[in-house]
Design an enzyme around this catalytic site. Structure first.
Site, PDB file in Angstrom:
ATOM      1  CG  HIS A   1      -0.689  -0.381   2.473  1.00 44.82           C
ATOM      2  ND1 HIS A   1       0.270   0.291   3.188  1.00 44.82           N
ATOM      3  CD2 HIS A   1      -1.135  -1.363   3.283  1.00 44.82           C
ATOM      4  CE1 HIS A   1       0.376  -0.262   4.380  1.00 44.82           C
ATOM      5  NE2 HIS A   1      -0.447  -1.275   4.452  1.00 44.82           N
TER       6      HIS A   1
ATOM      7  CG  HIS B   1      -2.313  -6.900  12.879  1.00 44.30           C
ATOM      8  ND1 HIS B   1      -3.285  -5.941  13.017  1.00 44.30           N
ATOM      9  CD2 HIS B   1      -1.384  -6.357  12.035  1.00 44.30           C
ATOM     10  CE1 HIS B   1      -2.957  -4.877  12.302  1.00 44.30           C
ATOM     11  NE2 HIS B   1      -1.815  -5.108  11.684  1.00 44.30           N
TER      12      HIS B   1
ATOM     13  CD  GLU C   1      -2.325  -3.848   7.672  1.00 39.52           C
ATOM     14  OE1 GLU C   1      -1.586  -3.705   8.673  1.00 39.52           O
ATOM     15  OE2 GLU C   1      -2.277  -3.087   6.684  1.00 39.52           O
TER      16      GLU C   1
ATOM     17  CG  ASP D   1      -0.179  -7.913   6.616  1.00 38.84           C
ATOM     18  OD1 ASP D   1      -1.220  -7.589   7.219  1.00 38.84           O
ATOM     19  OD2 ASP D   1       0.925  -7.428   6.899  1.00 38.84           O
TER      20      ASP D   1
ATOM     21  CG  HIS E   1       0.459  -0.524  12.082  1.00 40.63           C
ATOM     22  ND1 HIS E   1       0.100  -0.138  10.818  1.00 40.63           N
ATOM     23  CD2 HIS E   1       0.374  -1.878  12.088  1.00 40.63           C
ATOM     24  CE1 HIS E   1      -0.144  -1.226  10.085  1.00 40.63           C
ATOM     25  NE2 HIS E   1       0.008  -2.276  10.828  1.00 40.63           N
TER      26      HIS E   1
ATOM     27  CG  ASP F   1       2.304  -5.515  11.874  1.00 37.36           C
ATOM     28  OD1 ASP F   1       2.680  -6.474  11.166  1.00 37.36           O
ATOM     29  OD2 ASP F   1       1.235  -4.923  11.686  1.00 37.36           O
TER      30      ASP F   1
ATOM     31  CE1 TYR G   1       6.415  -3.873   8.631  1.00 32.83           C
ATOM     32  CE2 TYR G   1       6.483  -2.922  10.818  1.00 32.83           C
ATOM     33  CZ  TYR G   1       5.847  -3.677   9.869  1.00 32.83           C
ATOM     34  OH  TYR G   1       4.605  -4.223  10.143  1.00 32.83           O
TER      35      TYR G   1
ATOM     36  CG  HIS H   1       5.775  -8.223   8.280  1.00 34.24           C
ATOM     37  ND1 HIS H   1       5.110  -8.730   7.194  1.00 34.24           N
ATOM     38  CD2 HIS H   1       4.892  -7.409   8.916  1.00 34.24           C
ATOM     39  CE1 HIS H   1       3.881  -8.252   7.180  1.00 34.24           C
ATOM     40  NE2 HIS H   1       3.723  -7.459   8.205  1.00 34.24           N
TER      41      HIS H   1
HETATM   42 FE1  FEO Z   1      -0.272  -4.363  10.189  1.00 35.57          FE
HETATM   43 FE2  FEO Z   1       1.790  -6.710   8.936  1.00 35.57          FE
HETATM   44  O1  FEO Z   1       0.148  -5.881   9.198  1.00 35.57           O
END
Ligand code: FEO
Length: 388
Positions: A24, A78, A80, A82, A144, A163, A191, A222
């Protein structure tokens, strides 16, 4: 598609997104990973999933250890996508598994997937026994998203941080002992600058909570797992969350007929004369997410645009919009640019720097083409204004 052992009963079973180049708007030139962790205790537990298109890869890794249908507990740290993208298919494979998430996670998962899942909600201080080990939950609100959560296993001293402490970095290696540390640190910095930076107060709160824990390993959602460099990355996070800067200058600009570039170089000469490290970035040739990595620890940030149709150039506007959203604090700013008539761009740039609460050096505005003498004068004026 092998699982990777963290110890004799915990496995990384995530997915590697080798081809990801844009997250994004954040350029991910080194790809990314979505880290899921399988804990083979009495209660077989999976922490997080992967993006939907890597679901089969995750299942293949899990299947090398255990039949996925035997998973007892799924932890969604989380919402989100991903990390939660694999949940709908996973819950079809193990419909009786307990789904654990944070209070905001339950709301967020429901809003995303419209399923009547049976959530078990955790908050900071709650824990669950898995058998010989335990998971203690820590809400990581706004590091976040509102729903982020981490978990700590005291018996192994592993923090599953979600994250926080992550990096967008696709590698077949999983640990910080196996891959060039300068690249890992660069990607961790990038990041933070592009994802975590707006949430400095919430990050400081999280770091305070983590400071009471004995952490031997940080397993983020990640990139690489921190094993030998836990202290270094936590120190970096403390500095970044405190908006600590170094005596470094960035000159970020775009130019039409070279006049704004000439001013940029005159400003560069001033910083060089003061022995302050300086970097120039032409917005036509570098991505704004790469510039933000440098903004993270730079004290002086000079931004230049000529005036085009009564406005700053769109490249400069895009950078300023992005930077304002990420909200770096305690910087010294300088707006500069050339113009033919009108000349609105410099005041527009300066207004954004003011909105960010930065201390400002006097702006520089030049009509048409600056001559050599004017460039020397500009450099001299800046030298007189810079402390350092
Ligand atoms: Fe906030 Fe890696 O997703």
């Amino acid at each position: 598609m092998k699982p990777v052992a963290l110890n004799d009963f915990i496995y990384w079973v995530g997915g590697i997104d080798w081809d990801l180049r844009n997250f994004h708007g954040y350029m991910t030139q080194r790809g990314s990973t979505y880290n899921a962790y399988l804990i083979m205790d009495e209660k077989i537990t999976l922490i997080d999933t992967v993006k939907y298109y890597l679901f089969d890869e995750m299942i293949e890794r899990i299947s090398k250890v255990v039949d996925p249908a035997q998973i007892d507990i799924i932890i969604s740290n989380h919402v989100e996508m991903d990390h939660s993208g694999g949940l709908p298919r996973l819950l079809e494979l193990c419909p009786n598994a307990t789904l654990i998430t944070s209070p905001n996670g339950a709301k967020g998962l429901e809003a995303h997937y419209k399923k009547n899942w049976n959530y078990k909600v955790m908050k900071t201080g709650d824990s669950i026994p898995l058998g010989k080990t335990t998971l203690q939950f820590i809400l990581e609100q706004m590091v976040h998203w509102p729903d982020n959560m981490g978990c700590y296993m005291p018996e192994t001293k592993i923090l599953f941080s979600n994250d926080a402490f992550g990096q967008h970095l696709a590698t077949s290696e999983r640990f910080d002992t196996e891959y060039p540390l300068d690249i890992i640190m660069y990607e961790a910095k990038k990041y933070y600058a592009n994802i975590v930076l707006p949430y400095d107060k919430q990050t400081q709160k999280l770091l305070d909570a983590l400071s009471t824990l004995d952490i031997a390993m940080i397993a983020p959602s990640h990139g690489i797992i921190w094993k030998d460099h836990v202290k270094e990355i936590v120190t970096h996070y403390n500095n970044w969350a405190a908006n600590k800067t170094t005596n470094k200058a960035l000159i970020i600009y775009d130019t039409m007929w070279n006049s704004t570039r000439l001013i940029a170089h005159a400003i560069k000469n001033a910083f060089e004369a003061k022995n302050i490290p300086v970097q120039l970035y032409d917005l036509k040739t570098i991505h704004i997410s790469d510039i933000m990595t440098e903004v993270l620890d730079a004290k002086y940030i000079c931004i230049g645009s000529p005036t085009l149709n009564n406005n700053m150039l769109p490249t400069v506007a895009a950078f300023l919009t992005y930077c304002k959203g990420l909200a770096p604090k305690n910087r010294v700013g300088l707006a500069f640019g050339s113009y033919g008539w009108g000349g609105q761009s410099v005041a527009q740039v300066e207004a954004v720097l003011q909105e960010m609460g930065w201390q400002l050096l006097p702006s520089i505005k030049v009509q048409y083409v600056p001559d050599e003498q004017l460039l020397v004068t500009i450099a001299q004026q800046i030298i007189e204004k810079i402390n350092g």
